[in-house]
Design a protein around this motif. Structure first.
Motif, PDB file in Angstrom:
ATOM      1  N   LYS A  50      10.978 -16.186 -11.682  1.00 31.24           N
ATOM      2  CA  LYS A  50      11.392 -17.594 -11.633  1.00 31.24           C
ATOM      3  C   LYS A  50      12.629 -17.773 -10.754  1.00 31.24           C
ATOM      4  O   LYS A  50      12.726 -18.739  -9.981  1.00 31.24           O
ATOM      5  N   ALA A  51      13.573 -16.844 -10.872  1.00 31.67           N
ATOM      6  CA  ALA A  51      14.803 -16.960 -10.103  1.00 31.67           C
ATOM      7  C   ALA A  51      14.526 -16.907  -8.603  1.00 31.67           C
ATOM      8  O   ALA A  51      15.093 -17.682  -7.824  1.00 31.67           O
ATOM      9  N   PHE A  52      13.640 -16.014  -8.184  1.00 31.77           N
ATOM     10  CA  PHE A  52      13.284 -15.946  -6.766  1.00 31.77           C
ATOM     11  C   PHE A  52      12.532 -17.202  -6.336  1.00 31.77           C
ATOM     12  O   PHE A  52      12.737 -17.710  -5.227  1.00 31.77           O
ATOM     13  N   ALA A  53      11.653 -17.701  -7.204  1.00 34.40           N
ATOM     14  CA  ALA A  53      10.922 -18.934  -6.874  1.00 34.40           C
ATOM     15  C   ALA A  53      11.906 -20.078  -6.638  1.00 34.40           C
ATOM     16  O   ALA A  53      11.732 -20.885  -5.713  1.00 34.40           O
ATOM     17  N   ASP A  54      12.951 -20.153  -7.452  1.00 33.91           N
ATOM     18  CA  ASP A  54      13.986 -21.182  -7.274  1.00 33.91           C
ATOM     19  C   ASP A  54      14.684 -21.028  -5.926  1.00 33.91           C
ATOM     20  O   ASP A  54      14.926 -22.017  -5.219  1.00 33.91           O
ATOM     21  N   ALA A  55      14.999 -19.790  -5.562  1.00 33.86           N
ATOM     22  CA  ALA A  55      15.700 -19.535  -4.301  1.00 33.86           C
ATOM     23  C   ALA A  55      14.817 -19.875  -3.099  1.00 33.86           C
ATOM     24  O   ALA A  55      15.275 -20.524  -2.141  1.00 33.86           O
ATOM     25  N   PHE A  56      13.553 -19.487  -3.158  1.00 33.79           N
ATOM     26  CA  PHE A  56      12.660 -19.759  -2.029  1.00 33.79           C
ATOM     27  C   PHE A  56      12.377 -21.259  -1.899  1.00 33.79           C
ATOM     28  O   PHE A  56      12.226 -21.775  -0.785  1.00 33.79           O
ATOM     29  N   LYS A  57      12.304 -21.938  -3.023  1.00 29.12           N
ATOM     30  CA  LYS A  57      12.109 -23.388  -3.004  1.00 29.12           C
ATOM     31  C   LYS A  57      13.312 -24.070  -2.360  1.00 29.12           C
ATOM     32  O   LYS A  57      13.168 -25.014  -1.559  1.00 29.12           O
ATOM     33  N   ALA A  58      14.503 -23.597  -2.695  1.00 30.47           N
ATOM     34  CA  ALA A  58      15.727 -24.157  -2.111  1.00 30.47           C
ATOM     35  C   ALA A  58      15.776 -23.895  -0.610  1.00 30.47           C
ATOM     36  O   ALA A  58      16.217 -24.759   0.165  1.00 30.47           O
ATOM     37  N   TYR A  59      15.318 -22.727  -0.190  1.00 32.87           N
ATOM     38  CA  TYR A  59      15.280 -22.431   1.244  1.00 32.87           C
ATOM     39  C   TYR A  59      14.367 -23.402   1.972  1.00 32.87           C
ATOM     40  O   TYR A  59      14.737 -23.969   3.012  1.00 32.87           O
TER      41      TYR A  59
END
Length: 429
Positions: A50-59
Motif C-alpha cells: 500500500k505504501a508503494f502504491a501511495d508513492a507511485f500514485k503521488a508520482y
C-alpha cells in the motif's frame, strides 16, 4: 515454502531464459508508450504494498502524464529468481538492494548506469552513494529506505516479568533460561523463508570475529573451514535450545506473531518484520536492543542495516525507447526526494528514510531509536544474502543453514560442504 525446492535449482541459472508469467514484465511491446514505466516489485506484504502504491500514485499526479505499472511478486520468489529475471524480460525499473548484490549485477552488465541522475540527487550521504555504486565507481541504485536488525521484544513483557536487557551473550543466555522457566519460548525463530536465520549468523559472526572478517568471508576470501567460522556455529548451537523448535517450517510472519501474542520473549529480525505483525494499538509496546556482545574486542560495533532501493534493468525492451528511458530515470529521480519518502513512510512506519531531506518529525519512538542505533554504529552490514554473491546465498547458504538448524551437531561436515561449494562458485567468474 513448498515452492523452495522447485525454485532453488532454477533460481540462478545463467541462461537468459524467460521465467513464467510470475516474473515477466507487464509492459507493452518493445519501447512501450514512452509515458508508462513498468516496475517489478517485491513488496508483496500488505503494508509496504500500500505504501508503494501511495508513492507511485503521488508520482503520477505530479508528472506530465507519466504513470507506473506495477508487477508485484511474492518477496521470496522475486529474490530467488532475480538473476534469470534480469537476463530475461525484466520490467523497466525494479526493487532491489544496495551493496554487493547490486554490484554483482552491475558487473554483469544487467543494470543501467544512472550516474547522471546522481548529479542531481541531494540529501544522500557519501556512504549511501558508496553503497549505490558499482565496482567501476558508477551509480546504479537509487536508495529509498533502510531498517536495522536487532533483538525485538515487548516492553510490557519485560516490565511485568522484571527482565533486564542483556548486553553480553552470557546475559542473553541467562535471560533465555529465565524465560524458559517462565513457560515462554525465549527466542521466536524461523527459517522457512530461507533468509531470516542469516541475520543471526551475521550477528554472531560479527560479534565474534568482527566486521572485516564478515566482509572477507562473504566475498569468498576466507575459508568456511576456518576455526573462526566453526566458533560461530558452536556459539549458535549454544543458543538453539532456547529457540522455538521447528524453525524450518515457520515463516517470519508466524515468528513475529508469536512475539506479539506473548508466546515468545524475543526474536532476531529486521524492524519491518515484527512491526508489520503488531496491531497499530500495540506498536508502542514493541522495542529492541542491539544483538549482545560476544568478544569485547568487537563489542556491539556492527549493525545489520539493509538498504532497499530502485534500479533500471538494462535488458528491458521498453528502455530502448529514449522517452521511456527518460520516464524511468524521472521516476527514480522523484523517488530520491525527501517528499517521496515521506509519502511512503506515512503508510509504512516500519522503515527509516535514507534522505536527509525527509521529514522525521513524525517518527515513532522505535523509529527514532533505530536511527540512533544505525548512526552510532562503527560498521554497517547489508545482510548475508546481500553481502555475498546471490548464487552462493541461494544455492549454498539457504540449505546449509537450514541443515544446521535441523542437525546442529555435525559442524565439521557442514563447513566442509560449504567450503567445497564456495570454491566452485567463486571460481566461476
Amino acid at each position: 515454502m513448498s515452492r523452495r525446492s522447485l525454485l532453488r535449482g532454477a533460481a540462478l541459472g545463467a541462461g537468459a531464459v524467460t521465467l513464467p508469467a510470475l516474473l515477466t514484465a507487464c509492459g507493452g511491446g518493445p519501447g512501450g508508450d514512452g509515458k508508462t514505466v513498468t516496475l517489478g516489485s517485491n513488496a508483496s506484504d500488505p503494508i509496504p504494498k500500500k505504501a508503494f502504491a501511495d508513492a507511485f500514485k503521488a508520482y503520477a499526479a505530479q508528472s506530465d502524464g507519466r504513470k507506473v505499472k506495477v508487477n508485484t511478486v511474492d518477496h521470496n520468489t522475486f529474490q530467488e529468481n532475480i538473476n534469470r529475471y534480469l537476463q530475461g524480460k525484466p520490467d523497466d525499473v525494479f526493487m532491489w538492494f544496495a551493496g554487493y548484490r547490486m554490484q554483482f549485477f552491475a558487473k554483469k552488465g544487467l543494470l543501467y548506469d544512472i550516474s547522471d541522475n546522481w548529479q542531481h540527487y541531494t540529501g544522500f550521504s557519501d556512504a549511501l552513494k558508496d553503497q549505490s555504486s558499482g565496482e567501476d565507481g558508477k551509480q546504479y541504485l537509487t536508495p529509498y529506505y533502510y531498517y536495522p536488525w536487532a533483538v525485538f521484544h515487548r516492553k510490557s513483557l519485560f516490565t511485568d516479568r522484571g527482565y533486564q536487557v542483556p548486553r553480553t551473550l552470557d546475559e542473553y543466555v541467562a535471560l533465555a533460561k529465565q524465560m524458559k522457566k517462565d513457560k515462554l519460548d525465549p527466542i521466536a525463530f524461523c527459517d522457512k523463508d530461507g533468509w531470516p536465520a542469516m541475520g543471526t549468523f551475521d550477528y554472531i559472526n560479527m560479534r565474534t570475529n568482527g566486521y572485516e572478517f564478515h566482509k572477507s568471508l562473504m566475498a569468498g576470501q576466507e575459508a568456511w573451514t576456518d576455526k573462526r567460522v566453526r566458533d560461530v556455529f558452536d556459539t549458535w548451537r549454544r543458543l538453539l535450545p532456547y529457540c522455538q523448535p521447528g524453525a524450518n517450517g515457520r515463516t517470519w510472519q508466524e515468528a513475529a506473531t508469536s512475539l506479539q501474542k506473548r508466546e515468545a520473549g524475543m526474536t532476531v529480525l529486521g524492524l519491518p518484520h515484527p512491526g508489520a505483525q503488531f496491531p497499530k494499538a500495540e506498536q508502542t509496546d514493541l522495542d529492541f536492543f542491539p544483538f549482545p556482545e560476544i568478544d569485547p574486542e568487537h563489542g556491539q560495533d556492527a549493525v545489520e542495516a539493509p538498504i532497499d532501493g530502485f534500479l533500471l534493468a538494462k535488458k528491458s525492451k521498453n528502455l530502448k525507447n529514449k522517452k521511456t528511458l527518460e520516464s524511468a530515470k524521472d521516476l527514480v529521480k522523484w523517488l530520491a526526494t525527501g517528499k517521496a519518502e515521506d509519502i511512503y513512510l506515512k503508510s509504512d512506519p516500519n522503515n527509516i528514510a535514507v534522505s536527509e531531506e525527509a521529514d522525521t518529525s513524525g517518527y515513532s519512538a522505535i523509529q527514532k531509536k533505530a536511527v540512533e542505533l544505525v548512526s552510532g554504529a562503527k560498521q554497517i552490514s547489508q545482510f548475508l544474502d546481500r553481502d555475498t554473491r546471490p548464487d552462493f546465498a541461494s544455492t549454498v547458504m539457504i540449505p546449509a543453514i537450514q541443515k544446521f538448524i535441523s542437525s546442529p551437531d555435525d559442524v565439521d561436515g557442514l563447513v566442509n560442504d560449504i567450503e567445497r561449494q564456495k570454491k566452485t562458485i567463486f571460481a566461476s567468474d
